[in-house]
Design a protein around this motif. Sequence first.
Motif, short mmCIF file in Angstrom:
data_model
loop_
_atom_site.label_atom_id
_atom_site.label_comp_id
_atom_site.label_asym_id
_atom_site.label_seq_id
_atom_site.Cartn_x
_atom_site.Cartn_y
_atom_site.Cartn_z
N MET A 115 10.32 -37.15 15.31
CA MET A 115 9.92 -38.55 15.35
C MET A 115 8.51 -38.70 15.92
SD MET A 115 13.22 -40.80 16.56
CE MET A 115 13.23 -40.06 18.19
N LYS A 116 7.75 -39.60 15.35
CA LYS A 116 6.38 -39.85 15.83
C LYS A 116 6.26 -41.23 16.48
CE LYS A 116 4.98 -35.95 14.11
NZ LYS A 116 4.69 -34.82 15.03
N THR A 117 7.39 -41.83 16.81
CA THR A 117 7.37 -43.17 17.39
C THR A 117 7.24 -43.09 18.90
OG1 THR A 117 9.77 -43.23 17.60
CG2 THR A 117 8.86 -43.95 15.51
N ARG A 118 7.42 -44.22 19.57
CA ARG A 118 7.19 -44.28 21.01
C ARG A 118 8.36 -43.76 21.83
NH1 ARG A 118 9.91 -48.52 23.34
NH2 ARG A 118 10.72 -50.14 21.93
N LYS A 119 9.42 -43.29 21.19
CA LYS A 119 10.60 -42.87 21.95
C LYS A 119 10.39 -41.48 22.58
CE LYS A 119 12.99 -44.01 18.29
NZ LYS A 119 12.06 -44.93 17.68
N ARG A 120 9.37 -41.41 23.42
CA ARG A 120 9.00 -40.15 24.06
C ARG A 120 10.10 -39.65 25.00
NH1 ARG A 120 3.42 -40.66 26.90
NH2 ARG A 120 3.16 -41.87 25.00
N LYS A 121 10.75 -40.59 25.68
CA LYS A 121 11.81 -40.22 26.62
C LYS A 121 12.94 -39.48 25.90
CE LYS A 121 15.31 -42.10 29.74
NZ LYS A 121 15.85 -43.31 30.42
N LEU A 122 13.37 -40.02 24.77
CA LEU A 122 14.45 -39.38 24.03
C LEU A 122 14.03 -38.00 23.55
CD1 LEU A 122 17.21 -39.34 22.70
CD2 LEU A 122 16.24 -40.61 20.76
N ARG A 123 12.82 -37.90 23.02
CA ARG A 123 12.36 -36.59 22.54
C ARG A 123 12.33 -35.57 23.67
NH1 ARG A 123 8.31 -39.53 20.01
NH2 ARG A 123 6.68 -38.45 21.17
N GLY A 124 11.94 -36.01 24.86
CA GLY A 124 11.91 -35.10 26.01
C GLY A 124 13.30 -34.58 26.35
N HIS A 125 14.27 -35.48 26.36
CA HIS A 125 15.65 -35.08 26.66
C HIS A 125 16.21 -34.16 25.56
CE1 HIS A 125 16.55 -37.24 30.35
NE2 HIS A 125 15.91 -38.30 29.87
N VAL A 126 15.87 -34.46 24.32
CA VAL A 126 16.38 -33.65 23.21
C VAL A 126 15.72 -32.27 23.23
CG1 VAL A 126 16.45 -33.43 20.70
CG2 VAL A 126 17.01 -35.62 21.79
N GLU A 127 14.47 -32.20 23.63
CA GLU A 127 13.82 -30.89 23.74
C GLU A 127 14.54 -30.00 24.76
OE1 GLU A 127 9.38 -28.96 24.51
OE2 GLU A 127 9.64 -31.12 24.31
N ILE A 128 14.87 -30.58 25.89
CA ILE A 128 15.63 -29.84 26.91
C ILE A 128 17.01 -29.47 26.37
CG2 ILE A 128 16.72 -30.00 29.19
CD1 ILE A 128 14.38 -31.86 29.98
N ALA A 129 17.66 -30.43 25.69
CA ALA A 129 18.99 -30.18 25.13
C ALA A 129 18.95 -29.05 24.10
CB ALA A 129 19.54 -31.45 24.49
N SER A 130 17.88 -28.99 23.32
CA SER A 130 17.74 -27.93 22.32
C SER A 130 17.67 -26.56 22.98
CB SER A 130 16.48 -28.18 21.49
OG SER A 130 16.31 -27.17 20.52
N GLN A 131 16.96 -26.49 24.09
CA GLN A 131 16.87 -25.22 24.84
C GLN A 131 18.23 -24.85 25.43
OE1 GLN A 131 13.81 -26.16 27.67
NE2 GLN A 131 12.19 -26.21 26.13
N ARG A 132 18.93 -25.84 25.97
CA ARG A 132 20.24 -25.58 26.57
C ARG A 132 21.27 -25.20 25.50
NH1 ARG A 132 20.14 -23.96 31.25
NH2 ARG A 132 22.38 -24.29 31.24
N LEU A 133 21.13 -25.77 24.31
CA LEU A 133 22.03 -25.42 23.22
C LEU A 133 21.96 -23.92 22.93
CD1 LEU A 133 23.86 -26.76 20.94
CD2 LEU A 133 21.85 -26.56 19.48
#
Length: 257
Positions: A115-133
């Motif tokens: 996503m290229k929208t302003r939802k930076r917070k969600l992308r940050g959490h998903v990036e961490i979740a991807s690593q934890r996955l």
Amino acid sequence: MNTLHRARLCAFSLLLIFGYTQALHAESSPVLEAELQPLKNAFAGDIAQVRAAISKLEWTGISDPEIFDVAAERLEANYTAQSSAAIELNSWLAKGLALSGNPKYQPLFDKVLAMKTRKRKLRGHVEIASQRLAVNQIWNPVITKDNHLAQSQAELDKLRIRNMLHANLPDLVSAGTRLVYNHHKTDVELMDEVHGILAAQYKSSTSPEHLDAMAWMCRTLGESGNGKYRGTLEQIAKDNAAHKKVRKYAEKYADYL
């Protein structure tokens, strides 16, 4: 990336997913089924219920798609939502999905991260979740080894911790030790497990992760209130074969006993 390399990566990814799918069909038991049943719709509620589900699932190694597909479907349907409440919920859903260790959810994470929208917070959490996955894909099979043999929930909880303590993965050993420290310091059986592992491994600690695990073991034994562990901690404190960090923690927590 050339076509051959792309094909090889695709084949490798399919093998990972196939292998993980096979692992999901491990033996079950009445104890495991009783644990799973109330979790089937755990991710269908509000944020408080989702957080409660995460708390129950953490360190269980549970990967059942019947539980996690609910979270995936909700995230897939709503990840573009702009409200603060939706972003908060989606962030928790992503954290929950990471616990599954199932690589089939990675494409969904990739979609959110693109996503290229302003939802930076969600992308940050998903990036961490991807690593934890990816981490949980390795850890969950270790935690769930022989879980079907447990005859009660209490026995199952202890079996999972023992699997963590005996893992050849220092971060998982450290996490297992913290579980003993936080919840089982009066359990002589688990404390003896910690004592035995510390006594056997303290001289071989070199990596930061393993040193952290050994330090947590010293702390756990020292705060157990059981004087039978004092001799081992004092021995470690004086043993030059041990890393100075382990010696420091052993000396500090021997005094607690």
